[in-house]
Design an enzyme around this catalytic site. Structure first.
Site, short mmCIF file in Angstrom:
data_model
loop_
_atom_site.label_atom_id
_atom_site.label_comp_id
_atom_site.label_asym_id
_atom_site.label_seq_id
_atom_site.Cartn_x
_atom_site.Cartn_y
_atom_site.Cartn_z
N GLU A 143 0.82 -1.21 0.00
CA GLU A 143 0.00 0.00 0.00
C GLU A 143 0.87 1.28 0.00
O GLU A 143 2.10 1.20 0.02
CB GLU A 143 -0.96 -0.05 1.21
CG GLU A 143 -2.41 -0.32 0.81
CD GLU A 143 -3.05 0.89 0.09
OE1 GLU A 143 -2.36 1.86 -0.27
OE2 GLU A 143 -4.27 0.86 -0.09
N HIS A 144 0.19 2.42 0.00
CA HIS A 144 0.83 3.73 -0.20
C HIS A 144 1.98 4.03 0.77
O HIS A 144 1.96 3.62 1.93
CB HIS A 144 -0.21 4.84 -0.08
CG HIS A 144 -0.82 4.90 1.29
ND1 HIS A 144 -0.28 5.63 2.31
CD2 HIS A 144 -1.90 4.27 1.81
CE1 HIS A 144 -1.01 5.48 3.40
NE2 HIS A 144 -2.00 4.63 3.13
N ASP A 145 2.95 4.75 0.28
CA ASP A 145 4.04 5.32 1.09
C ASP A 145 4.92 4.29 1.79
O ASP A 145 5.52 4.60 2.82
CB ASP A 145 3.46 6.30 2.14
CG ASP A 145 2.73 7.45 1.48
OD1 ASP A 145 3.38 8.17 0.70
OD2 ASP A 145 1.51 7.62 1.71
N ASN A 163 2.53 3.10 4.78
CA ASN A 163 3.57 3.61 5.69
C ASN A 163 4.30 2.52 6.46
O ASN A 163 4.45 2.57 7.69
CB ASN A 163 2.96 4.62 6.67
CG ASN A 163 2.67 5.95 5.99
OD1 ASN A 163 3.58 6.60 5.47
ND2 ASN A 163 1.41 6.33 5.94
#
Ligand code: UDP
Length: 221
Positions: A143-145, A163
């Protein structure tokens, strides 16, 4: 200059990735696909043979092949072996090849270093950075980041939420779920850590640790 492509490793991992490699070359070359060469490399082979209908040979035989433009996907789950072979390939002037399926989805601002194996139904979400020779097996997502190091391995269906930072040579087992971090405090999986299959990781995992269960705990406790 003619080209030759190879999948290094003709065991489970390699045989599962070969059809993905075929699909990628068919996308790339269309009707000219048959002119391309795609072989297995496996050092256990003393003589040339066929594996699932594809020519298979050892590394020395591959080096001796005439076309000079060679690209190789290292399809071996063990990350130390992957690194050893990657170093050898680079030294021999051979490109590390990234292979992904038609159902692999890569979102915005994603950086993936050379030699990745992104299996069918893998998703890499936005603003993700991934190091060298990453393996993401079937149905896994990042997922993102997230920031993923070099030679990281995901077994099938890993849920790596937003994250999260995963350091070099970490191994994440089938169906593991890793809780998302925050921009200020990303969840960290340390270098060489192993997350067992089905584990639910809710906090940082130290380098070299092996964690299992829900919530994930060190194996030796
Ligand atoms: N292998 C190789 N050269 C090496 C190390 C391994 O060709 O330096 C091959 C090995 O002969 C085997 C494959 O890589 O066929 C690894 O298979 P394994 O079943 O151990 O792992 P997986 O396919 O699950 O990654």
């Amino acid at each position: 200059m003619s080209k030759v492509f190879a999948v290094y490793g003709a065991s489970g991992c390699g045989r599962s990735l070969m059809p993905v490699a075929v699909e990628q070359l068919q996308r790339l070359y269309g009707d000219d696909y048959n002119a391309q060469q795609l072989v297995f490399i496996d050092d256990a082979l003393a003589i040339d043979t066929k594996v699932n209908g594809h020519v298979a040979m050892n590394y020395q035989r591959f080096i001796d092949l005439q076309p000079v433009n060679k690209s190789v996907l290292i399809a071996i789950a063990n990350s130390s072996i992957r690194q050893k072979i990657a170093d050898k390939l680079v030294q021999d002037g051979i490109s590390l090849w990234t292979v992904k399926g038609t159902t692999t989805l890569i979102m915005d601002e994603v950086s993936i270093d050379a030699g990745a194996a992104l299996s069918p139904f893998v998703t890499i979400a936005a603003n993700v950075t991934i190091g060298r020779c990453f393996h993401a097996n079937l149905y896994s997502y990042v997922e993102h980041d997230c920031i993923i190091g070099d030679y990281v391995t995901f077994a099938p269906r890993v849920s790596c939420n937003g994250n999260i930072h995963i350091h070099d040579h970490a191994y994440i087992g089938t169906g593991a779920v890793i809780k998302q971090g925050t921009p200020d405090k990303p969840l960290i999986i340390g270098k060489g850590a192993v997350v067992g299959m089905g584990a639910v990781v809710t906090k940082d995992v130290p380098a070299g640790a092996v964690v299992v269960g829900n919530p994930a705990r060190p194996l030796n406790k």
